[in-house]
Every structure is written in C-alpha cells, then in structure tokens.
Scaffold this motif. Structure first.
Motif, mmCIF file in Angstrom:
data_model
loop_
_atom_site.group_PDB
_atom_site.id
_atom_site.type_symbol
_atom_site.label_atom_id
_atom_site.label_comp_id
_atom_site.label_asym_id
_atom_site.label_seq_id
_atom_site.Cartn_x
_atom_site.Cartn_y
_atom_site.Cartn_z
ATOM 1 N N THR A 132 1.079 0.144 3.183
ATOM 2 C CA THR A 132 1.544 1.595 3.438
ATOM 3 C C THR A 132 0.774 2.297 2.868
ATOM 4 O O THR A 132 0.569 2.477 1.621
ATOM 5 N N CYS A 151 -5.617 10.439 2.712
ATOM 6 C CA CYS A 151 -4.799 9.401 3.243
ATOM 7 C C CYS A 151 -5.624 7.955 2.825
ATOM 8 O O CYS A 151 -6.851 8.024 3.062
ATOM 9 N N GLU A 153 -5.392 3.689 1.637
ATOM 10 C CA GLU A 153 -4.833 2.325 1.104
ATOM 11 C C GLU A 153 -5.690 1.372 0.734
ATOM 12 O O GLU A 153 -6.982 1.397 1.340
ATOM 13 N N HIS A 207 1.525 12.997 9.284
ATOM 14 C CA HIS A 207 1.468 11.796 8.839
ATOM 15 C C HIS A 207 0.049 10.855 9.262
ATOM 16 O O HIS A 207 -0.314 11.344 10.139
ATOM 17 N N GLU A 209 -1.936 7.181 9.904
ATOM 18 C CA GLU A 209 -1.640 5.618 9.973
ATOM 19 C C GLU A 209 -2.936 4.797 9.422
ATOM 20 O O GLU A 209 -4.082 5.405 9.848
ATOM 21 N N GLN A 218 -0.081 0.614 9.617
ATOM 22 C CA GLN A 218 1.038 1.065 8.787
ATOM 23 C C GLN A 218 0.950 2.534 8.343
ATOM 24 O O GLN A 218 -0.442 3.266 8.601
ATOM 25 N N LYS A 219 1.802 3.202 8.441
ATOM 26 C CA LYS A 219 1.775 4.668 8.412
ATOM 27 C C LYS A 219 2.751 5.335 7.078
ATOM 28 O O LYS A 219 3.548 4.466 6.574
ATOM 29 N N CYS A 220 2.521 6.459 6.634
ATOM 30 C CA CYS A 220 3.076 6.990 5.415
ATOM 31 C C CYS A 220 4.256 7.997 6.081
ATOM 32 O O CYS A 220 4.274 8.156 7.189
ATOM 33 N N ASN A 221 5.259 8.267 5.399
ATOM 34 C CA ASN A 221 6.433 9.474 5.551
ATOM 35 C C ASN A 221 5.557 10.692 5.850
ATOM 36 O O ASN A 221 4.791 11.021 5.010
#
Length: 286
Positions: A132, A151, A153, A207, A209, A218-221
């Motif tokens: 995420t 963003c 990860e 947001h 992904e 996967q995505k963040c809030n």
C-alpha cells in the motif's frame, strides 16, 4: 613403436570420453523460472547414470550480485533457508512458498566418483506485489503557487509505477496528454504529481495507485486538497492598519518628548548637598 602408441592413446581417450557420456546425462526443463511471492516454484534437474556407477547429487544457491554460494541440497537432505519449506521430486526441488529472498541462480551438480562432474544452472525470479503506497497530499494551498503531491512504495518487484486520481477519476500522465497548457505533470516512476500553478478548480479528493502488473494494484486513502484564493485586499488592509499603528505610536512618542515627559532630572552632587547642609546648620545657630 611411437607411431603405434599414438593410435592406442587416442583410442583410450575416446573410450574414456564415451564411457563418461554413457555414465551421465544432465538437463533442465526450465532454465528461467518465474514465480509470484508465496506461490510454488519447481527447479528442474533431470539426469541419468549407469546403474553400476557411483554418483552424488548436490544443489547450490548463487546469490545475484554478490556471487555468494551456499548449499541447498547436501548429503541427501534440504539444508539452509529452504529447509522445512521445500522437498525433492526425484532430483528436482519444489519450493512450496517462494519469497523475494529466494531470487537467485541455482546450480544442480551431479558427480560420478571424483573424476567427472556435470552441472546445470536455473535462474529463479520472484515477483512481489506492490505494498500500500504512502501518499503525501497537502491539505491547503494558495492559488498561483507550486504544489507537489507524493506517492511511494518500496516492496514491489519489478519496481512499481504510479497513477493519480482526483475525485475517483484518473489523471492523465504527461505522455497521454496532448494539451501543452495543462497545469500539472505526473512522473509515473517516482509517483510525484506536480502543479505548476494551482487554481481553485484543483480542489478535490486525491489518491494514488501503485502497480507492477503482478496482481492487483494498491492504493492509498484519499486526501482532500483545498485551494483558496490569495486575499490581496485583506493583506493590503492589514498592512495599512499596522502602518497606522506605527505612525500613531511614533506621534505619541514625539509629543511626549516635546512636553518633557522623557527629560532627565538632575541629581545634586555630593559637594552641593554638603554645602546646603552647612548653610542650614549656620542658620540654625544664629
């Protein structure tokens, strides 16, 4: 005699080579194995030897990059990091749940006595789903300013790429957009969304992904970014008020000084006080 010995020697060498060829054959069904983390992977090694020949099977792991070598199968059993989660299928190895740390080159070695060794190598690549992502979205910004959304990860393999969404609608990346006047740019590799100059219309829920074509993205809030106009009138009014206060304070100080409120009183010296006391004493005696 020398001429006779040479054919004999050549014949002996040919017989030895042919004997080894009959003793051992070795191959793999798949030299490049790919698997998703926690799935199963089979490292194939197939060989044959003559029934009357003594032989030994070993598997070794060669770390990519460092080249470090460690045993995987030795003396008839699985050893090392694969112990307890891998088993042998004849001479092949089945890893029940591969992890990213299993990515390496594996060597299957079969030796006949101590004179002849045959080997084959298999590359194992383990793909990892993205985690995420962590999104950094400012809650407020002023119109006309530069704003950057981030963003990231670090789990996915291959490395993840990124998409940004506003109010649930995907924003086009630089390569997909043909309008040169667009006010933002997206770097799909670093995950940054940069607004050259934000406007009130950029207010919304954002947001991102992360995806690498291994399973689901996967995505963040989502986080809301509010863009407000710069209150020029309010700033000017505040500056005027502060200037008036400073001017009034200065004018008050000026009038106070003019009226003598800040003048210093003279303190009589010691000798003058002594003279005044002497005169007072003389007058008292008379």
């Amino acid at each position: 005699m020398a001429m006779l010995r040479r054919p004999v020697q050549l014949g002996y060498l040919a017989a030895v080579c042919c004997n080894f060829a009959l003793v051992l054959s070795l191959r793999t069904d798949n030299a490049n194995v790919e698997a998703t983390e926690y799935d199963e992977a089979i490292l194939s090694c197939v060989y044959s030897v003559r029934k009357d020949s003594k032989h030994r099977l070993e598997w070794k792991k060669i770390e990519k990059g460092s080249g470090d070598v460690s045993f995987v199968y030795y003396d008839g059993e699985i050893v090392g990091a694969l112990k307890g989660r891998a088993d042998m299928i004849d001479s092949s190895i089945r890893i029940k749940n591969v992890t990213r740390r299993d990515s390496a080159t594996y060597r299957c070695e079969v030796s006949v006595s101590t004179k002849y060794v045959e080997e084959v190598e298999i590359d194992l690549t383990v793909f990892v789903l993205p985690a995420t992502p962590v999104c950094d979205v400012p809650s407020n910004a002023m119109t006309g300013t530069v704003v950057e959304l981030k963003c990231r990860e670090s789990e996915g393999f291959p490395a993840s790429q990124y998409e940004w969404y506003k109010n649930g609608v995907r924003l086009e990346s630089q390569a997909q957009n043909a309008k040169p006047s667009r006010s933002y740019t997206i770097n799909v590799k670093t995950g940054t969304l940069e607004f050259n100059t934000v406007a009130k219309t950029d207010t919304g829920l954002y947001h991102c992904e992360a995806y690498n074509n291994i399973g689901r993205s996967q995505k963040c809030n989502g986080k809301k970014m509010q863009i407000d106009d710069l209150n020029v009138g309010g700033i000017i009014a505040a500056v005027v008020v502060v200037s008036l206060v400073i001017a009034l304070c200065g004018l008050g100080v000026f009038h106070a000084q003019k009226r003598g409120y800040f003048s210093k009183r003279r303190i009589p010296s010691t000798s003058l006080l002594h003279q005044q006391k002497t005169i007072s004493s003389t007058q008292s005696l008379s």
